[in-house]
Design a protein around this motif. Structure first.
Motif, short mmCIF file in Angstrom:
data_model
loop_
_atom_site.label_atom_id
_atom_site.label_comp_id
_atom_site.label_asym_id
_atom_site.label_seq_id
_atom_site.Cartn_x
_atom_site.Cartn_y
_atom_site.Cartn_z
N VAL A 41 0.84 -1.19 0.00
CA VAL A 41 0.00 0.00 0.00
C VAL A 41 0.88 1.25 0.00
CG1 VAL A 41 -1.84 1.23 1.20
CG2 VAL A 41 -1.76 -1.28 1.28
N PHE A 42 0.56 2.21 -0.88
CA PHE A 42 1.33 3.45 -0.96
C PHE A 42 0.37 4.62 -1.21
CE2 PHE A 42 0.96 1.73 -5.18
CZ PHE A 42 0.67 2.83 -5.98
N ASP A 43 0.84 5.81 -0.94
CA ASP A 43 0.06 7.04 -1.12
C ASP A 43 0.37 7.59 -2.51
OD1 ASP A 43 -0.97 9.62 -1.10
OD2 ASP A 43 -0.36 10.03 0.97
N MET A 44 -0.62 7.58 -3.39
CA MET A 44 -0.40 8.05 -4.77
C MET A 44 0.05 9.51 -4.82
SD MET A 44 -3.38 6.33 -7.12
CE MET A 44 -4.78 6.67 -6.05
N ARG A 45 -0.40 10.31 -3.86
CA ARG A 45 -0.07 11.74 -3.88
C ARG A 45 1.44 11.95 -3.79
NH1 ARG A 45 -3.64 13.49 1.15
NH2 ARG A 45 -2.28 11.83 1.95
N GLU A 46 2.11 11.06 -3.05
CA GLU A 46 3.56 11.22 -2.86
C GLU A 46 4.34 10.98 -4.16
OE1 GLU A 46 4.62 8.68 0.36
OE2 GLU A 46 3.67 9.96 1.88
N ILE A 47 3.81 10.15 -5.02
CA ILE A 47 4.46 9.90 -6.31
C ILE A 47 4.29 11.11 -7.24
CG2 ILE A 47 4.35 8.47 -8.41
CD1 ILE A 47 3.66 6.11 -6.59
N LEU A 48 3.19 11.81 -7.05
CA LEU A 48 2.90 12.97 -7.92
C LEU A 48 3.54 14.26 -7.41
CD1 LEU A 48 -0.87 12.15 -8.51
CD2 LEU A 48 0.98 11.91 -10.18
N GLU A 49 4.02 14.27 -6.17
CA GLU A 49 4.66 15.45 -5.60
C GLU A 49 6.18 15.34 -5.76
OE1 GLU A 49 3.42 15.68 -1.58
OE2 GLU A 49 1.28 15.95 -2.07
N ILE A 50 6.78 16.32 -6.37
CA ILE A 50 8.22 16.28 -6.65
C ILE A 50 9.02 16.12 -5.37
CG2 ILE A 50 10.18 17.60 -7.56
CD1 ILE A 50 8.24 18.89 -9.55
N GLU A 51 8.62 16.85 -4.32
CA GLU A 51 9.39 16.82 -3.06
C GLU A 51 9.32 15.45 -2.38
OE1 GLU A 51 6.95 18.91 -3.74
OE2 GLU A 51 7.93 20.87 -4.04
N ALA A 52 8.23 14.73 -2.57
CA ALA A 52 8.03 13.46 -1.85
C ALA A 52 8.35 12.23 -2.70
CB ALA A 52 6.59 13.36 -1.36
N LYS A 53 8.57 12.41 -4.00
CA LYS A 53 8.69 11.26 -4.91
C LYS A 53 9.89 10.37 -4.60
CE LYS A 53 8.62 10.01 -9.80
NZ LYS A 53 8.54 10.50 -11.19
N ALA A 54 11.03 10.97 -4.28
CA ALA A 54 12.24 10.17 -4.03
C ALA A 54 12.06 9.26 -2.82
CB ALA A 54 13.44 11.09 -3.82
N GLU A 55 11.48 9.81 -1.75
CA GLU A 55 11.26 9.00 -0.55
C GLU A 55 10.21 7.92 -0.80
OE1 GLU A 55 10.03 9.58 4.18
OE2 GLU A 55 10.49 11.33 2.92
N ALA A 56 9.18 8.26 -1.56
CA ALA A 56 8.15 7.27 -1.89
C ALA A 56 8.73 6.13 -2.73
CB ALA A 56 7.00 7.93 -2.65
N THR A 57 9.65 6.49 -3.63
CA THR A 57 10.30 5.47 -4.46
C THR A 57 11.09 4.50 -3.61
OG1 THR A 57 10.47 7.05 -6.29
CG2 THR A 57 11.89 5.10 -6.38
N GLN A 58 11.85 5.03 -2.65
CA GLN A 58 12.64 4.18 -1.77
C GLN A 58 11.76 3.28 -0.92
OE1 GLN A 58 15.99 3.75 -1.89
NE2 GLN A 58 15.74 5.09 -3.68
#
Length: 493
Positions: free
Chosen positions: A59-76
């Motif tokens: 389970v992941f938060d889709m918003r974090e993938i769409l936000e530039i600031e949060a994308k790297a952490e979401a990817t990890q």
């Protein structure tokens, strides 16, 4: 005897009822759900509970993938879980679920998330299940409005029904035994002793010890119970309420900033110094464990943490008994790292959280064999350790998370061969005991004359000094790590 006869008659009657119910509910499917904590500090514990059977839902938060600031952490975050599941359950179905669908603006954003996940998973994670209803690589849902939830439920059910393990035939007496054991939860039991289980199983016609063990092994693999068997202490306890064990471990391995203890309770117990030492220096006293676990099964839990390399004994505090819990180390190392390097490279696969911490556990645990000799206290940090492994041999270890490697620095080249042998054997030990043999790594050895790094097989064939030569051939011979008791391994290494 009369009571046992009545229990036996009741058990036989219940099994008859189960057969009747099975005919009526032959298509019924019962699922148990396990929720793994998302905080990083819990990651070192997850390897105890990831099994090869079941259905995994990431389970992941889709918003974090769409936000530039949060994308790297979401990817990890996503990569960590994809790799962890692949490590322990490479053939097990995995569904990816994106939340906060109602906050996503239009189909374009959904396609962006889908493209991101497709690029992330296409080459290395074939076990990811496609969302064929919507032509996506994941299942978008919203918990508030329940959008997408029905499709997700139906997909999980379909996959579970197609799992050969679900259709595995087992003796009806095993089912009766399991139902009876789990019913003890309603009476407040979280665990049972092996003696109680064996006595209990006889009511269902299970007389042999080997059949009881076989049934318990299956129940453990299916996630119904937890039964670890590497020592007699562990073997003697059958956890029928896994959440009890998870809760007990998370009383110690936790982010104290997010999940702090009640200060008044600590003060009343007289454990203020013990508490600070535990979460500031990763050194816990027996008194603190007894407090955290309410004096319940302390020996079992300590043995479990030691055998799964979540803690080790610590003998550097004036004979006071402490335990080191490396997952609680927070301080970063700021000094220089120097020495001849041996690199254990996991970049082609995955270096899970907990491997480096377990190396520290094994290294510190080994020092207990030298109580009669004065060893320097280890210097321990979040991703660096300097440990006098035995008189004269100092191990300096560094975890490079970004490059997915563990680097060992050798100060005295006379110990180069043994240093490589020791760390390699410890990696094999924790890989076999905790990681399900899924860890893969390559080894690079530094050539002191050129500074270049040589692949292990080439270094061995060329007898690269000081790692390989005729004098130290015996030193680098493989120590047995599989099917060896941890205490024996630590003394022989």
């Amino acid at each position: 005897e009369d009571v046992d006869d009545l229990d036996h008659e009741k058990a036989i009657k219940n099994m008859g009822n189960m057969l009747l119910s099975a005919r009526v509910d032959k298509d019924a499917l019962n699922l148990s759900l396990w929720d793994f904590g998302g905080q990083t500090v819990f990651y070192s514990m997850h390897h105890l509970f990831l099994t090869k059977s079941g259905v995994y839902v990431l389970v992941f938060d889709m918003r974090e993938i769409l936000e530039i600031e949060a994308k790297a952490e979401a990817t990890q975050y996503i990569l960590f879980w994809l790799r962890s599941i692949r490590l322990h359950a490479p053939m097990t179905p995995l569904l990816m679920v994106g939340t906060f669908l109602d906050d996503i603006h239009g189909g374009g954003d959904i396609q962006i998330v889908d493209g991101f996940l497709k690029d992330l998973t296409k080459a290395s994670f074939p076990q990811v299940i496609q969302n064929t209803n919507e032509g996506l690589n994941f299942f978008p849902i919203d918990n508030k409005s329940s959008k997408g939830v029905l499709v997700l439920r139906h997909t999980i059910e379909r996959i579970a029904r197609n799992d050969e393990d679900v259709c595995q035939e087992v003796p009806i007496r095993w089912v009766g035994m399991l139902d009876s054991l789990l019913s003890k939860r309603k009476s407040g039991y979280s665990y049972l002793t092996l003696a109680d289980v064996r006595k209990h199983s006889k009511r269902f016609g299970i007389q042999s010890v080997s059949e009881v063990d076989e049934a318990l092994s299956l129940f453990h693999e299916r996630g119904m119970i937890i039964h670890l068997t590497s020592t007699e202490v562990l073997r003697n306890i059958i956890v029928i309420k896994p959440q009890w064990l998870i809760h007990a471990l998370s009383k110690i391995i936790r982010d104290d900033d997010l999940h702090a203890y009640d200060e008044n309770e600590i003060k009343i117990a007289g454990l203020e110094e013990d508490y600070r030492r535990t979460f500031d220096k990763a050194l816990a006293s027996r008194d603190f464990f007894e407090f955290a676990w309410n004096n319940e099964q302390v020996d079992f839990l300590l043995d479990l943490m030691q055998r799964t390399m979540l803690l080790s004994g610590w003998g550097f505090n004036n004979n006071e008994k402490y335990y080191l819990v490396p997952s609680l180390l927070k301080t970063s190392f700021e000094g220089e790292m120097s020495g001849l390097q041996c690199i254990f490279d996991f970049s082609s696969s995955f270096l899970p959280t907990g491997v480096f911490q377990r190396l520290i556990c094994l290294s510190v645990g080994h020092t207990a064999n030298y109580k009669a000799q004065v060893l320097q206290p280890p210097e321990l940090y979040q991703s660096y350790a300097s440990i006098e492994f035995e008189p004269g041999l100092i191990l300096k270890l560094h975890e490079d998370i970004e490059l997915q490697r563990i680097i060992v620095f050798v100060l005295d080249i006379e110990y180069a061969a043994k240093t490589y042998s020791v760390i390699n054997s410890m990696l094999r030990k924790l890989n076999y005991d905790v990681m399900g043999t899924g860890l893969l790594w390559s080894t690079l050895l530094e050539d002191p004359s050129s500074g270049q790094f040589i692949e292990l097989s080439k270094a061995r064939s060329e007898k690269l000094e000081p790692w390989f030569n005729e004098r130290n051939e015996e030193q680098v011979s493989k120590l047995k790590a599989e099917n060896v008791d941890l205490a024996s391994f630590l003394s022989e290494i």
